[in-house]
Motif scaffolding. Sequence first.
Motif, PDB file in Angstrom:
ATOM      1  N   VAL A 113       0.436  -1.151   0.016  1.00 54.92           N
ATOM      2  CA  VAL A 113      -0.015   0.155   0.066  1.00 54.92           C
ATOM      3  C   VAL A 113       0.958   1.069  -0.181  1.00 54.92           C
ATOM      4  CG1 VAL A 113      -1.775   1.208   1.223  1.00 54.92           C
ATOM      5  CG2 VAL A 113      -1.743  -1.477   0.681  1.00 54.92           C
ATOM      6  N   GLY A 114       1.837   0.529   0.632  1.00 56.90           N
ATOM      7  CA  GLY A 114       2.910   2.193   0.718  1.00 56.90           C
ATOM      8  C   GLY A 114       3.540   2.383  -0.724  1.00 56.90           C
ATOM      9  N   THR A 115       4.024   1.341  -1.337  1.00 55.75           N
ATOM     10  CA  THR A 115       4.274   1.590  -2.823  1.00 55.75           C
ATOM     11  C   THR A 115       3.378   2.251  -3.120  1.00 55.75           C
ATOM     12  OG1 THR A 115       5.954  -0.277  -2.821  1.00 55.75           O
ATOM     13  CG2 THR A 115       5.759   0.139  -4.829  1.00 55.75           C
ATOM     14  N   TRP A 116       1.511   2.252  -3.502  1.00 48.19           N
ATOM     15  CA  TRP A 116       0.904   2.671  -4.176  1.00 48.19           C
ATOM     16  C   TRP A 116       1.017   3.748  -4.129  1.00 48.19           C
ATOM     17  CZ3 TRP A 116      -3.568  -1.849  -2.511  1.00 48.19           C
ATOM     18  CH2 TRP A 116      -3.091  -3.018  -2.921  1.00 48.19           C
ATOM     19  N   HIS A 117       0.937   4.405  -3.129  1.00 47.31           N
ATOM     20  CA  HIS A 117       0.463   5.769  -1.891  1.00 47.31           C
ATOM     21  C   HIS A 117       1.635   5.937  -2.864  1.00 47.31           C
ATOM     22  CE1 HIS A 117       0.597   8.583   0.780  1.00 47.31           C
ATOM     23  NE2 HIS A 117      -0.724   8.402   0.868  1.00 47.31           N
ATOM     24  N   SER A 118       2.659   5.820  -2.934  1.00 43.31           N
ATOM     25  CA  SER A 118       4.225   6.916  -3.384  1.00 43.31           C
ATOM     26  C   SER A 118       4.079   7.297  -4.981  1.00 43.31           C
ATOM     27  CB  SER A 118       5.766   6.368  -3.105  1.00 43.31           C
ATOM     28  OG  SER A 118       6.025   6.743  -3.610  1.00 43.31           O
ATOM     29  N   THR A 119       3.239   5.768  -5.325  1.00 40.56           N
ATOM     30  CA  THR A 119       3.428   5.749  -7.130  1.00 40.56           C
ATOM     31  C   THR A 119       2.157   6.770  -7.116  1.00 40.56           C
ATOM     32  OG1 THR A 119       4.330   3.640  -7.234  1.00 40.56           O
ATOM     33  CG2 THR A 119       2.587   4.478  -8.834  1.00 40.56           C
ATOM     34  N   VAL A 120       1.336   6.561  -6.486  1.00 41.04           N
ATOM     35  CA  VAL A 120      -0.310   8.145  -6.958  1.00 41.04           C
ATOM     36  C   VAL A 120       0.729   9.543  -7.025  1.00 41.04           C
ATOM     37  CG1 VAL A 120      -2.671   8.846  -5.521  1.00 41.04           C
ATOM     38  CG2 VAL A 120      -1.964   6.119  -6.240  1.00 41.04           C
ATOM     39  N   ARG A 121       1.360   9.585  -5.747  1.00 41.31           N
ATOM     40  CA  ARG A 121       1.814  10.970  -5.493  1.00 41.31           C
ATOM     41  C   ARG A 121       2.316  10.659  -6.466  1.00 41.31           C
ATOM     42  NH1 ARG A 121       3.784  10.562   0.404  1.00 41.31           N
ATOM     43  NH2 ARG A 121       5.839   9.859  -0.785  1.00 41.31           N
ATOM     44  N   THR A 122       3.753  10.037  -6.854  1.00 40.97           N
ATOM     45  CA  THR A 122       4.621  10.631  -8.442  1.00 40.97           C
ATOM     46  C   THR A 122       3.606  10.903  -9.449  1.00 40.97           C
ATOM     47  OG1 THR A 122       6.313   9.481  -7.358  1.00 40.97           O
ATOM     48  CG2 THR A 122       6.411  10.120  -9.640  1.00 40.97           C
ATOM     49  N   VAL A 123       2.860   9.782  -9.527  1.00 39.95           N
ATOM     50  CA  VAL A 123       2.005  10.507 -11.339  1.00 39.95           C
ATOM     51  C   VAL A 123       1.291  11.360 -10.841  1.00 39.95           C
ATOM     52  CG1 VAL A 123       0.092   9.579 -12.418  1.00 39.95           C
ATOM     53  CG2 VAL A 123       1.622   7.629 -11.664  1.00 39.95           C
ATOM     54  N   LEU A 124       0.751  12.038  -9.780  1.00 41.43           N
ATOM     55  CA  LEU A 124      -0.246  13.224 -10.219  1.00 41.43           C
ATOM     56  C   LEU A 124       0.510  14.551  -9.800  1.00 41.43           C
ATOM     57  CD1 LEU A 124      -2.376  12.852  -7.179  1.00 41.43           C
ATOM     58  CD2 LEU A 124      -3.229  12.928  -9.540  1.00 41.43           C
ATOM     59  N   GLY A 125       2.042  14.641  -9.302  1.00 47.46           N
ATOM     60  CA  GLY A 125       3.444  15.251  -9.813  1.00 47.46           C
ATOM     61  C   GLY A 125       3.223  15.854  -8.125  1.00 47.46           C
ATOM     62  N   LEU A 126       3.059  15.279  -6.950  1.00 48.16           N
ATOM     63  CA  LEU A 126       2.717  15.492  -6.008  1.00 48.16           C
ATOM     64  C   LEU A 126       4.667  15.415  -5.291  1.00 48.16           C
ATOM     65  CD1 LEU A 126      -0.417  14.488  -4.512  1.00 48.16           C
ATOM     66  CD2 LEU A 126       0.329  16.782  -4.983  1.00 48.16           C
ATOM     67  N   GLN A 127       5.001  14.948  -5.602  1.00 45.70           N
ATOM     68  CA  GLN A 127       6.515  14.307  -4.655  1.00 45.70           C
ATOM     69  C   GLN A 127       7.577  13.917  -5.958  1.00 45.70           C
ATOM     70  OE1 GLN A 127       6.268  10.758  -2.441  1.00 45.70           O
ATOM     71  NE2 GLN A 127       6.823   9.323  -4.260  1.00 45.70           N
ATOM     72  N   ALA A 128       8.583  14.236  -6.448  1.00 47.28           N
ATOM     73  CA  ALA A 128       9.470  13.898  -7.144  1.00 47.28           C
ATOM     74  C   ALA A 128       9.690  12.458  -7.525  1.00 47.28           C
ATOM     75  CB  ALA A 128      10.560  14.426  -7.002  1.00 47.28           C
ATOM     76  N   PRO A 129       9.949  11.760  -8.294  1.00 46.56           N
ATOM     77  CA  PRO A 129      10.482  10.658  -9.362  1.00 46.56           C
ATOM     78  C   PRO A 129      11.210  10.095  -8.307  1.00 46.56           C
ATOM     79  CG  PRO A 129      10.656  12.066 -11.286  1.00 46.56           C
ATOM     80  CD  PRO A 129      10.188  12.663 -10.020  1.00 46.56           C
ATOM     81  N   SER A 130      11.388   8.595  -8.147  1.00 49.55           N
ATOM     82  CA  SER A 130      12.884   8.910  -7.462  1.00 49.55           C
ATOM     83  C   SER A 130      13.576   8.062  -8.590  1.00 49.55           C
ATOM     84  CB  SER A 130      12.074   7.355  -6.632  1.00 49.55           C
ATOM     85  OG  SER A 130      12.150   5.798  -7.410  1.00 49.55           O
ATOM     86  N   ARG A 131      15.341   7.981  -8.361  1.00 51.23           N
ATOM     87  CA  ARG A 131      15.783   7.620  -9.308  1.00 51.23           C
ATOM     88  C   ARG A 131      17.158   6.633  -9.232  1.00 51.23           C
ATOM     89  NH1 ARG A 131      14.797  12.125 -11.228  1.00 51.23           N
ATOM     90  NH2 ARG A 131      15.548  13.873 -12.072  1.00 51.23           N
ATOM     91  N   GLU A 132      17.513   5.832  -9.422  1.00 47.57           N
ATOM     92  CA  GLU A 132      18.061   4.280  -9.293  1.00 47.57           C
ATOM     93  C   GLU A 132      19.721   5.494  -8.912  1.00 47.57           C
ATOM     94  OE1 GLU A 132      19.994   0.737 -10.895  1.00 47.57           O
ATOM     95  OE2 GLU A 132      19.106   1.626 -11.949  1.00 47.57           O
ATOM     96  N   MET A 133      20.634   4.508  -7.875  1.00 49.56           N
ATOM     97  CA  MET A 133      21.663   5.076  -7.655  1.00 49.56           C
ATOM     98  C   MET A 133      22.951   4.329  -8.161  1.00 49.56           C
ATOM     99  SD  MET A 133      21.328   6.621  -3.360  1.00 49.56           S
ATOM    100  CE  MET A 133      22.894   7.311  -3.879  1.00 49.56           C
ATOM    101  N   ARG A 134      22.737   3.540  -9.033  1.00 55.42           N
ATOM    102  CA  ARG A 134      23.977   3.127 -10.059  1.00 55.42           C
ATOM    103  C   ARG A 134      25.325   2.945  -9.396  1.00 55.42           C
ATOM    104  NH1 ARG A 134      22.758   3.149 -16.336  1.00 55.42           N
ATOM    105  NH2 ARG A 134      20.480   3.362 -15.861  1.00 55.42           N
ATOM    106  N   GLY A 135      25.733   1.970  -9.059  1.00 53.14           N
ATOM    107  CA  GLY A 135      26.833   1.249  -8.145  1.00 53.14           C
ATOM    108  C   GLY A 135      27.049   1.462  -7.315  1.00 53.14           C
ATOM    109  N   VAL A 136      26.409   2.093  -6.176  1.00 56.54           N
ATOM    110  CA  VAL A 136      25.802   2.035  -5.020  1.00 56.54           C
ATOM    111  C   VAL A 136      25.518   1.059  -3.902  1.00 56.54           C
ATOM    112  CG1 VAL A 136      25.070   3.604  -3.152  1.00 56.54           C
ATOM    113  CG2 VAL A 136      25.578   4.720  -4.764  1.00 56.54           C
ATOM    114  N   ARG A 137      26.406   0.360  -3.125  1.00 57.00           N
ATOM    115  CA  ARG A 137      25.937  -0.621  -2.123  1.00 57.00           C
ATOM    116  C   ARG A 137      24.777  -0.271  -1.276  1.00 57.00           C
ATOM    117  NH1 ARG A 137      27.058  -5.128  -5.478  1.00 57.00           N
ATOM    118  NH2 ARG A 137      28.402  -5.190  -6.844  1.00 57.00           N
TER     119      ARG A 137
END
Length: 189
Positions: A113-137
């Motif tokens: 449900v938290g993933t859905w919540h975050s996804t909806v906020r991102t699609v609506l433009g209420l939060q910035a999209p997440s980005r992958e941190m390449r090479g970071v462990r």
Amino acid sequence: MQTLDALVADLVDRWTGDEQHPGDRGPGLIARLDQLALRTAQPRQAGGRSTPSSRPPASLDPVHWSTSIKAQARILDMQLRGSSHMQRWDRALKALPAGAEATGRVREVASTVGTWHSTVRTVLGLQAPSREMRGVRCLVCGQAAIHCRPDDDRPRAWCVNPDCEDEETGRPARYSGTRLYLLTRNTGQ
């Protein structure tokens, strides 16, 4: 971090959020996806080249995500209840906290449900999209499975490896503040 009940209420009833993600107390997040004005291309009388209602010029992402989340919620509710009867999407979503508690799957359902919540906020433009941190462990599991949200006011990162389990929380590792700085130094050659 919001409780499962609060996440569901934000999606279905009113978006109130929490201290870290304050809402505006307006309509629920899924209702906002459903009510987005998918306007048609400008009609000829307004200087455009198409007829009214010929095609939507905007992305259909809001409709796609709304439909997807509603379907997933109904299926998850059926699984939690052990029933073949499918409820309406809003009833199914509201039943998830009780079903999760009854089956001992609160952590798993809260994550979904938290993933859905975050996804909806991102699609609506209420939060910035997440980005992958390449090479970071990840400092916990050692996998290169870190995503971040580089907000100016509150940058944070988290591990997306489902097998990652932080000792403090029992959930995949999350990073902010000085811990985020340590993470960025861990490029794991």
